[in-house]
Design a protein around this motif. Structure first.
Motif, mmCIF file in Angstrom:
data_model
loop_
_atom_site.group_PDB
_atom_site.id
_atom_site.type_symbol
_atom_site.label_atom_id
_atom_site.label_comp_id
_atom_site.label_asym_id
_atom_site.label_seq_id
_atom_site.Cartn_x
_atom_site.Cartn_y
_atom_site.Cartn_z
ATOM 1 N N PHE A 199 2.754 7.084 27.036
ATOM 2 C CA PHE A 199 2.289 6.271 28.152
ATOM 3 C C PHE A 199 1.002 6.852 28.731
ATOM 4 O O PHE A 199 0.059 6.121 29.056
ATOM 5 N N TRP A 200 0.942 8.200 28.823
ATOM 6 C CA TRP A 200 -0.254 8.864 29.342
ATOM 7 C C TRP A 200 -1.454 8.636 28.436
ATOM 8 O O TRP A 200 -2.582 8.449 28.918
ATOM 9 N N LEU A 201 -1.250 8.614 27.128
ATOM 10 C CA LEU A 201 -2.356 8.438 26.196
ATOM 11 C C LEU A 201 -3.017 7.076 26.341
ATOM 12 O O LEU A 201 -4.189 6.897 25.989
ATOM 13 N N LEU A 202 -2.304 6.082 26.853
ATOM 14 C CA LEU A 202 -2.879 4.760 27.080
ATOM 15 C C LEU A 202 -3.596 4.650 28.419
ATOM 16 O O LEU A 202 -4.166 3.606 28.740
ATOM 17 N N GLY A 203 -3.578 5.730 29.181
ATOM 18 C CA GLY A 203 -4.204 5.731 30.492
ATOM 19 C C GLY A 203 -3.192 5.546 31.596
ATOM 20 O O GLY A 203 -2.551 4.504 31.688
ATOM 21 N N ASN A 204 -3.026 6.572 32.420
ATOM 22 C CA ASN A 204 -1.987 6.528 33.446
ATOM 23 C C ASN A 204 -2.458 7.295 34.673
ATOM 24 O O ASN A 204 -2.800 8.477 34.585
ATOM 25 N N LEU A 205 -2.499 6.619 35.806
ATOM 26 C CA LEU A 205 -2.900 7.248 37.067
ATOM 27 C C LEU A 205 -1.722 7.458 38.010
ATOM 28 O O LEU A 205 -1.912 7.845 39.158
ATOM 29 N N SER A 206 -0.515 7.225 37.529
ATOM 30 C CA SER A 206 0.651 7.281 38.411
ATOM 31 C C SER A 206 0.892 8.670 38.985
ATOM 32 O O SER A 206 1.345 8.806 40.120
ATOM 33 N N GLY A 207 0.613 9.702 38.212
ATOM 34 C CA GLY A 207 0.890 11.060 38.673
ATOM 35 C C GLY A 207 -0.270 11.731 39.374
ATOM 36 O O GLY A 207 -0.215 12.933 39.675
ATOM 37 N N VAL A 208 -1.329 10.988 39.672
ATOM 38 C CA VAL A 208 -2.523 11.578 40.283
ATOM 39 C C VAL A 208 -2.254 11.951 41.735
ATOM 40 O O VAL A 208 -1.693 11.164 42.500
ATOM 41 N N ARG A 209 -2.657 13.167 42.117
ATOM 42 C CA ARG A 209 -2.524 13.637 43.490
ATOM 43 C C ARG A 209 -3.812 14.356 43.893
ATOM 44 O O ARG A 209 -4.755 14.438 43.130
ATOM 45 N N TRP A 210 -3.843 14.931 45.086
ATOM 46 C CA TRP A 210 -5.055 15.544 45.610
ATOM 47 C C TRP A 210 -5.605 16.683 44.745
ATOM 48 O O TRP A 210 -6.838 16.822 44.647
ATOM 49 N N PRO A 211 -4.778 17.535 44.132
ATOM 50 C CA PRO A 211 -5.368 18.549 43.232
ATOM 51 C C PRO A 211 -6.190 17.940 42.097
ATOM 52 O O PRO A 211 -7.190 18.529 41.665
ATOM 53 N N ASP A 212 -5.796 16.762 41.624
ATOM 54 C CA ASP A 212 -6.582 16.091 40.592
ATOM 55 C C ASP A 212 -7.916 15.602 41.146
ATOM 56 O O ASP A 212 -8.927 15.597 40.438
ATOM 57 N N VAL A 213 -7.913 15.187 42.416
ATOM 58 C CA VAL A 213 -9.159 14.758 43.056
ATOM 59 C C VAL A 213 -10.147 15.917 43.124
ATOM 60 O O VAL A 213 -11.344 15.753 42.857
ATOM 61 N N SER A 214 -9.646 17.099 43.472
ATOM 62 C CA SER A 214 -10.521 18.267 43.588
ATOM 63 C C SER A 214 -11.114 18.684 42.254
ATOM 64 O O SER A 214 -12.098 19.431 42.216
ATOM 65 N N LEU A 215 -10.544 18.223 41.154
ATOM 66 C CA LEU A 215 -11.100 18.504 39.830
ATOM 67 C C LEU A 215 -11.989 17.360 39.351
ATOM 68 O O LEU A 215 -13.104 17.591 38.850
ATOM 69 N N ALA A 216 -11.536 16.124 39.527
ATOM 70 C CA ALA A 216 -12.261 14.979 38.971
ATOM 71 C C ALA A 216 -13.563 14.696 39.711
ATOM 72 O O ALA A 216 -14.603 14.439 39.091
ATOM 73 N N VAL A 217 -13.533 14.726 41.038
ATOM 74 C CA VAL A 217 -14.725 14.361 41.814
ATOM 75 C C VAL A 217 -15.891 15.316 41.568
ATOM 76 O O VAL A 217 -17.018 14.860 41.301
ATOM 77 N N PRO A 218 -15.696 16.654 41.638
ATOM 78 C CA PRO A 218 -16.841 17.537 41.363
ATOM 79 C C PRO A 218 -17.407 17.376 39.957
ATOM 80 O O PRO A 218 -18.627 17.457 39.770
ATOM 81 N N ILE A 219 -16.545 17.144 38.963
ATOM 82 C CA ILE A 219 -17.036 16.967 37.598
ATOM 83 C C ILE A 219 -17.862 15.684 37.485
ATOM 84 O O ILE A 219 -18.932 15.656 36.860
ATOM 85 N N ALA A 220 -17.382 14.601 38.099
ATOM 86 C CA ALA A 220 -18.135 13.343 38.058
ATOM 87 C C ALA A 220 -19.469 13.470 38.786
ATOM 88 O O ALA A 220 -20.502 12.980 38.305
ATOM 89 N N VAL A 221 -19.465 14.131 39.939
ATOM 90 C CA VAL A 221 -20.718 14.322 40.684
ATOM 91 C C VAL A 221 -21.685 15.196 39.904
ATOM 92 O O VAL A 221 -22.896 14.923 39.853
ATOM 93 N N THR A 222 -21.164 16.242 39.265
ATOM 94 C CA THR A 222 -22.021 17.098 38.434
ATOM 95 C C THR A 222 -22.640 16.305 37.290
ATOM 96 O O THR A 222 -23.835 16.453 36.999
ATOM 97 N N GLY A 223 -21.847 15.475 36.633
ATOM 98 C CA GLY A 223 -22.378 14.642 35.567
ATOM 99 C C GLY A 223 -23.449 13.694 36.063
ATOM 100 O O GLY A 223 -24.480 13.497 35.403
ATOM 101 N N LEU A 224 -23.241 13.100 37.237
ATOM 102 C CA LEU A 224 -24.225 12.183 37.801
ATOM 103 C C LEU A 224 -25.527 12.910 38.113
ATOM 104 O O LEU A 224 -26.624 12.425 37.787
ATOM 105 N N ILE A 225 -25.429 14.082 38.755
ATOM 106 C CA ILE A 225 -26.631 14.845 39.098
ATOM 107 C C ILE A 225 -27.391 15.251 37.839
ATOM 108 O O ILE A 225 -28.627 15.148 37.771
#
Length: 351
Positions: A199-225
């Motif tokens: 189920f996860w391999l097809l894309g799953n956001l059900s288990g996402v919590r704040w620790p995931d935000v602290s990882l995903a947002v900086p990486i996305a911002v770094t990629g954008l910059i």
């Protein structure tokens, strides 16, 4: 008017686009926070955010507050980060390889990241010392290197010419790493783990919590910059690596930095939400139709469009079938495949 003066005038004309983009991004995230499986009044959403962000003291139901703050908002933020990161990865690969079909999914990078993540979590490689994201990054980088070597051996020239050989090699690499992932799951996972991983391999956001935000947002911002910083270099690659070098672009350094960043962004997003297709393939093309091919405009437009697209896809995955959550990859495929077909047809009609 000199080129430098024209560039300054262009920046002056476009300065307002960044604040406008941030406002649009905030509005999209807010919409993703408001809409969900359980109807919650807009006033409750606003009061919850006011309590958590501004320190207000509105008397609210703890369950409603938990749904909004601990479930919907982190999910919307990670969806936005994932959409922006994957869309930018596709844009970088299409620009560097000069191939309209290049994206992390098609080139095997997503499949390699999935294999790396599953190897760490299910097979236990690393003995707990290696994180899921690090394993995914190693798998993504390995997959791309293998695909690049195969394309070069087939005479494609890979980064130098960007011919169709890299796409064929990517398809082969994707199949190889998908097979390895299935083998690891079949060999090392129990029935419950296998269901969860598939189920996860097809894309799953059900288990996402704040620790995931602290990882995903900086990486996305770094990629954008990084993409904004290298926008001029990406423009130069439109004429080929040799032409970019003649314009003073450090070709090899730019290629290594941007390909490595693409692998990192893809790996982190895959480790959090699984493998999601069509975002990196379709979104850059859609953004080009709106803002043109100059990367100074195209990079932020691609990031914003990708973020909005995945938030909407996540909302649809939760609300399309009452009482059931669909894998987000199903939604992106249902929307992305027809959209890409329209892009191909529209491109064919151009003179």
């Amino acid at each position: 008017m000199t080129i430098a003066t024209a560039g300054r005038h262009s920046v002056a004309r476009l300065w307002w686009r960044w604040p406008a983009g941030l406002v649009a991004m905030a509005a999209t995230v807010f919409a993703g926070t408001c809409i969900g499986e359980t109807p919650i009044p807009l006033s409750i959403v606003v009061q919850t955010l006011a309590n958590k962000v501004l320190g207000a003291a509105y008397p609210l139901d703890p369950i409603d507050m938990g749904i909004i703050w601990n479930y919907r908002l982190p999910r919307a933020l990670v969806a936005a980060s994932c959409g922006a990161g994957l869309a930018l990865s596709g844009l970088v690969l299409q620009s560097l390889l000069r191939n309209a079909l290049a994206d992390p999914y098609l080139l095997g990078i997503s499949a390699g990241a999935s294999t790396g993540a599953v190897t760490v979590t299910i097979a236990g490689i690393g003995g707990g010392a290696v994180s899921m994201s690090l394993g995914a990054f190693a798998g993504a980088l390995t997959a791309f290197l293998l695909v690049a070597l195969l394309a070069r051996a087939a005479g494609g020239g890979v980064l130098a010419r960007g011919t169709g050989q890299i796409i064929l090699a990517g398809i082969a690499g994707s199949q190889l790493f998908n097979a390895l992932t299935s083998f690891i799951i079949a060999k090392s996972a129990n029935a419950e783990q296998a269901r969860g991983i598939m189920f996860w391999l097809l894309g799953n956001l059900s288990g996402v919590r704040w620790p995931d935000v602290s990882l995903a947002v900086p990486i996305a911002v770094t990629g954008l910059i990084a993409c904004v910083w290298h926008a001029r270099s990406l423009d130069a690659f439109a004429f080929g690596a040799d032409s970019a070098a003649s314009l003073g672009i450090p070709v090899r350094r730019v290629q290594v930095v941007l390909i490595g960043l693409t692998a990192l962004v893809t790996a982190v997003m895959v480790s959090i939400v699984g493998s999601i297709g069509f975002v990196g393939l379709v979104i850059p093309h859609a953004a080009r139709f709106v803002v043109g091919v100059r990367h100074g405009r195209l990079v932020p437009a691609t990031a914003l469009t990708g973020a909005a697209f995945l938030i909407v896809a996540d909302v649809l995955s939760r609300t399309m079938i009452p009482g059931q959550v669909l894998p987000i990859g199903v939604i992106t495929a249902l929307v992305g495949a027809p959209a890409f077909a329209l892009i191909l047809l529209r491109g064919r009609r151009r003179p």
